[in-house]
Design a protein around this motif. Sequence first.
Motif, PDB file in Angstrom:
ATOM      1  N   THR A 240       0.855  -1.181   0.000  1.00  0.00           N
ATOM      2  CA  THR A 240       0.000   0.000   0.000  1.00  0.00           C
ATOM      3  C   THR A 240       0.892   1.232   0.000  1.00  0.00           C
ATOM      4  O   THR A 240       1.899   1.264   0.720  1.00  0.00           O
ATOM      5  CB  THR A 240      -0.862   0.021   1.273  1.00  0.00           C
ATOM      6  OG1 THR A 240      -1.446  -1.264   1.443  1.00  0.00           O
ATOM      7  CG2 THR A 240      -1.941   1.078   1.192  1.00  0.00           C
ATOM      8  N   SER A 241       0.538   2.234  -0.790  1.00  0.00           N
ATOM      9  CA  SER A 241       1.360   3.439  -0.727  1.00  0.00           C
ATOM     10  C   SER A 241       0.534   4.716  -0.793  1.00  0.00           C
ATOM     11  O   SER A 241      -0.572   4.745  -1.321  1.00  0.00           O
ATOM     12  CB  SER A 241       2.446   3.437  -1.804  1.00  0.00           C
ATOM     13  OG  SER A 241       1.964   2.938  -3.002  1.00  0.00           O
ATOM     14  N   ILE A 242       1.133   5.764  -0.193  1.00  0.00           N
ATOM     15  CA  ILE A 242       0.580   7.112  -0.286  1.00  0.00           C
ATOM     16  C   ILE A 242       1.575   7.912  -1.095  1.00  0.00           C
ATOM     17  O   ILE A 242       2.778   7.867  -0.833  1.00  0.00           O
ATOM     18  CB  ILE A 242       0.423   7.756   1.103  1.00  0.00           C
ATOM     19  CG1 ILE A 242      -0.656   7.040   1.913  1.00  0.00           C
ATOM     20  CG2 ILE A 242       0.089   9.236   0.973  1.00  0.00           C
ATOM     21  CD1 ILE A 242      -0.823   7.598   3.323  1.00  0.00           C
ATOM     22  N   ILE A 243       1.092   8.633  -2.094  1.00  0.00           N
ATOM     23  CA  ILE A 243       1.988   9.462  -2.877  1.00  0.00           C
ATOM     24  C   ILE A 243       1.517  10.912  -2.771  1.00  0.00           C
ATOM     25  O   ILE A 243       0.338  11.196  -2.926  1.00  0.00           O
ATOM     26  CB  ILE A 243       2.081   8.975  -4.347  1.00  0.00           C
ATOM     27  CG1 ILE A 243       2.946   9.908  -5.174  1.00  0.00           C
ATOM     28  CG2 ILE A 243       0.728   8.822  -4.988  1.00  0.00           C
ATOM     29  CD1 ILE A 243       3.275   9.356  -6.549  1.00  0.00           C
ATOM     30  N   ILE A 244       2.478  11.766  -2.435  1.00  0.00           N
ATOM     31  CA  ILE A 244       2.171  13.194  -2.373  1.00  0.00           C
ATOM     32  C   ILE A 244       2.808  13.810  -3.598  1.00  0.00           C
ATOM     33  O   ILE A 244       4.013  13.640  -3.819  1.00  0.00           O
ATOM     34  CB  ILE A 244       2.758  13.824  -1.109  1.00  0.00           C
ATOM     35  CG1 ILE A 244       2.088  13.223   0.112  1.00  0.00           C
ATOM     36  CG2 ILE A 244       2.602  15.333  -1.121  1.00  0.00           C
ATOM     37  CD1 ILE A 244       2.760  13.590   1.410  1.00  0.00           C
ATOM     38  N   SER A 245       2.032  14.468  -4.420  1.00  0.00           N
ATOM     39  CA  SER A 245       2.620  14.978  -5.657  1.00  0.00           C
ATOM     40  C   SER A 245       1.888  16.197  -6.164  1.00  0.00           C
ATOM     41  O   SER A 245       0.702  16.377  -5.952  1.00  0.00           O
ATOM     42  CB  SER A 245       2.606  13.897  -6.729  1.00  0.00           C
ATOM     43  OG  SER A 245       3.196  14.395  -7.907  1.00  0.00           O
ATOM     44  N   HIS A 246       2.671  17.044  -6.807  1.00  0.00           N
ATOM     45  CA  HIS A 246       2.104  18.200  -7.504  1.00  0.00           C
ATOM     46  C   HIS A 246       1.790  17.870  -8.949  1.00  0.00           C
ATOM     47  O   HIS A 246       1.116  18.614  -9.623  1.00  0.00           O
ATOM     48  CB  HIS A 246       3.126  19.340  -7.514  1.00  0.00           C
ATOM     49  CG  HIS A 246       3.062  20.181  -6.294  1.00  0.00           C
ATOM     50  ND1 HIS A 246       4.150  20.442  -5.516  1.00  0.00           N
ATOM     51  CD2 HIS A 246       2.021  20.808  -5.710  1.00  0.00           C
ATOM     52  CE1 HIS A 246       3.784  21.196  -4.505  1.00  0.00           C
ATOM     53  NE2 HIS A 246       2.510  21.430  -4.599  1.00  0.00           N
TER      54      HIS A 246
END
Lengths: 417, 519
Positions: B194-200
């Motif tokens: 499972t992953s969380i990605i923070i991105s613009h």
Amino acid sequence: MADVNNSRLGPGEAGVGGLREGEGLSANGRSGAAYLKDNLREYGMLLALIAIVVFFVALVRAQIGVDFLNPQNITNLFLQNSYVIIMALGMLLVIVAGHIDLSVGSVAAFTGAVAAVLTVNYDWPVWAVIPAGLVVGGIIGAAQGYWIAYWRIPSFIVTLAGMLVFRGLTLWLLGGQNIGPFPPAFQALSTGFVPDIFGADRPNWLALVVAVVAALAILGMGMRSRSRNMAHGMEVEPTGIFWLRNVIMAAALVFIGWKLAGFRGIPNVAVSMAVLTILYAFLAESTTVGRRIYAIGGNLKAARLSGINADRLTFLTFVNMGALAGLAGMIVTARLNSATPKAGTGFELDVIAAVFIGGASSTGGSGRIVGAIIGAFIMGVMNNGMSILGIGIDYQQVIKGLVLLAAVIFDVYNKNK
Amino acid sequence: MSVLLEMQGISKTFPGVRALDDVTVQVREGEIHAICGENGAGKSTLMKVLSGVYPHGSYEGVIRFAGEEARFRGIHDSEAAGIVIIHQELALVPLLSIAENIFLGNERARGGVIDWRETYGRTAALLAKVGLKEPPSTPVGDMGVGKQQLVEIAKALSKNVRLLILDEPTAALQENDSQKLLDLLLELKAQGVTSIIISHKLNEVRRVADRVTVIRDGATVSTLDAHAGEVTEDRIVRDMVGRDMAHRYPERVRTPGEVLMEVEGWSARHPEHPDRDFLRSIALRVRKGEIVGIAGLMGSGRTEFAMSLFGRSWGKDIRGRVRIGGRDVDVSTVPKAIGAGLAYVTEDRKALGLILDEPIVTNISLANLRGVSRGGVLDDAAEQRVASRFKAAMNIRAPNVFQRVVNLSGGNQQKVLLSKLLFTEPRVLILDEPTRGIDVGAKFEIYGIMNQLAAEGRGVVMISSEMPELLGMCDRIYVMAEGAFVGELTAAEATQEKIMSLIVREHEVMEQEMEAAHG
């Protein structure tokens, strides 16, 4: 913590920001105790010095039955600590700039040796020897500062090398012998006294007059800067604390003057110390050069991007340190009346300890001349008091080490609070 | 699908600022969950709450991880639970090898003696998983940023990670490295990570995310489901911004005057790779009253260009000509550059801009101490007058000018930094990422100040990684890639797509040249 809360005004409070200026900042609303608590470091030093002096006065009277603050011992305190204080002035700037100088003891010994050779072997007059000694010290400082400033070699390493090199050169120059004695004119550098212009020899009126004038000057300047700061909306000490601190300082000065008047008057070294202290305090706090030194220690990269020539300034800081070490070396030599290969051994540690006890940050950027002076006196009074009490050199070292550690822990604790 | 992580009603207050206000995020087992929001929206604060940097008790709300309430007291606790964050600034030791980095603090050892066979063996297996072919003994410092990122992921996998959090993982990467990284994320997802990605980068979010949570001004705005077709770039932007785009930038009358500064043939070498030019023959023109943008990816050389121009503060073997006001000027040292009327406002205000422990007044006067002294002696009263003037003009929010800048918010620190350089009376200002890490309100104020500077007839150069900001503020935009200006667009013709395509084209050209050189 109060600072943090005040400065983080939310966006909605924009209008309030302007109004707050000038009001509530003179600390009228805050109690003296709260102010002391916020500025514990500044006052802690002075209180510690007073406490140490009181401690020794009591202990010396109880154990030996003499007055710790007798005129001769006060004179001794000046004579014994003059070189530490003089070097602490330069060391403070070095440490504020973010560096360290481990070589000052060796440099002092070397310049002392040079002065001895010039005076004794070559018959140079004292007016030529003293500038020569300052120049030799300055050149040594330049030689070390060059590598530190322009080659970016860590000062710890360069001056560690210097410590070895100049100790070795001292041995070489003196051929392993002591050189002396000196003519009285040179000895006067350390053990001389300012003649009493009022004629009478005892009591020495000059000492008393100078002390009273200095005390009044402290009070006057303190009041002037306080009212000016208040006018500009700076936070100032609460009235009670201001008077307490200044009256204690003034009283201490008059007391010392009165005691000195009963002995041989003002020692020459006290004059050079006082003049240099005022000069360096002014340099550090009121000149652009001083401000820039604090800036390069505070944030070197930001200082460079602000157009400050950090390399040249670092270089000059070491030149200055070298010259002061030279002066201290000559004073020590004059006091011992001979140049010895062992002179100045361990001075660097006393000087560095004085600066750190005085509240300078080990990462650079902060520290005050007054703090370094108080730190030097704390070390000096402890040295002197413990010697009078006959405490062995073994315990003395342990106690001094612990005091240094405690002072710095106190600093760090205060900052993290 | 079961829920792996639930952050319920999270609020976090700093003195004077409510950074998070009742944020709720739910991450399902085995999904890729994107968190989007503007700079300062609260994403990084939220991640610090999750990882225990802000320990349990310093925030309100409940975190449930793998069915249990989590009360992390530090990063150690969250890592023990299987949550690993990979930050934008990589936490690798450049001089140590891949294997040493992966097992740093978690060494494969018996009685304190490292078992190198196991270390290398397991490293090789992990590297195969993330698609790296380097031998495990390669020093990390010898690898590119993209590969270092993969090493970080391998390191996370070595810790039996249950939730992998990537903070702006592709910000520093070139296009094809980014693609590889995103492919890897999808592959790990297939393996059940499972992953969380923070991105613009919204195109990347659209490509990999199963669900998207949008945060604005410290609060949850929406959670969008890709499988329900809700994840579109338009929708995310609308939720992120929350208002009409037209009002994000203050109005300005655009009346550029005569040419104020010209830079020609500006080239320089990288101090660590001096074998070729890093900055390649840059030419830049700024008119009076003009705001000129420099767009480009991280690593394209924008900051390096600006700093090399400002008193050779970066680079080696710098060549080129600078004219200000029609005359050749010497900008070879910072004092000379300041004297010539140039000012550079750094992107890294904490490390390169301010003396944090010193008060506002000391910071503002620092670049022009002559202006507040006579014969080398400081005039305290004059210094305080200057500082108070800027405090009022810039609307620096602090009780007085004797506050240490470390206690100010990012936006107010930025205003102090701007004041410092404005006090040198510059004719041309280069502002490097002037709104990085500051909140929306302060951004608007900075934009207003920039417009004011232009209106006073100064030239303003703005370097920014946020393209909407460049498009909203600038009269003209230079596009920079691989150390050169590869295009110039007027405000009317510039779009994000045009800027990106100029950058991408340059990268392709460079790659072909490299291949030709090697082939």
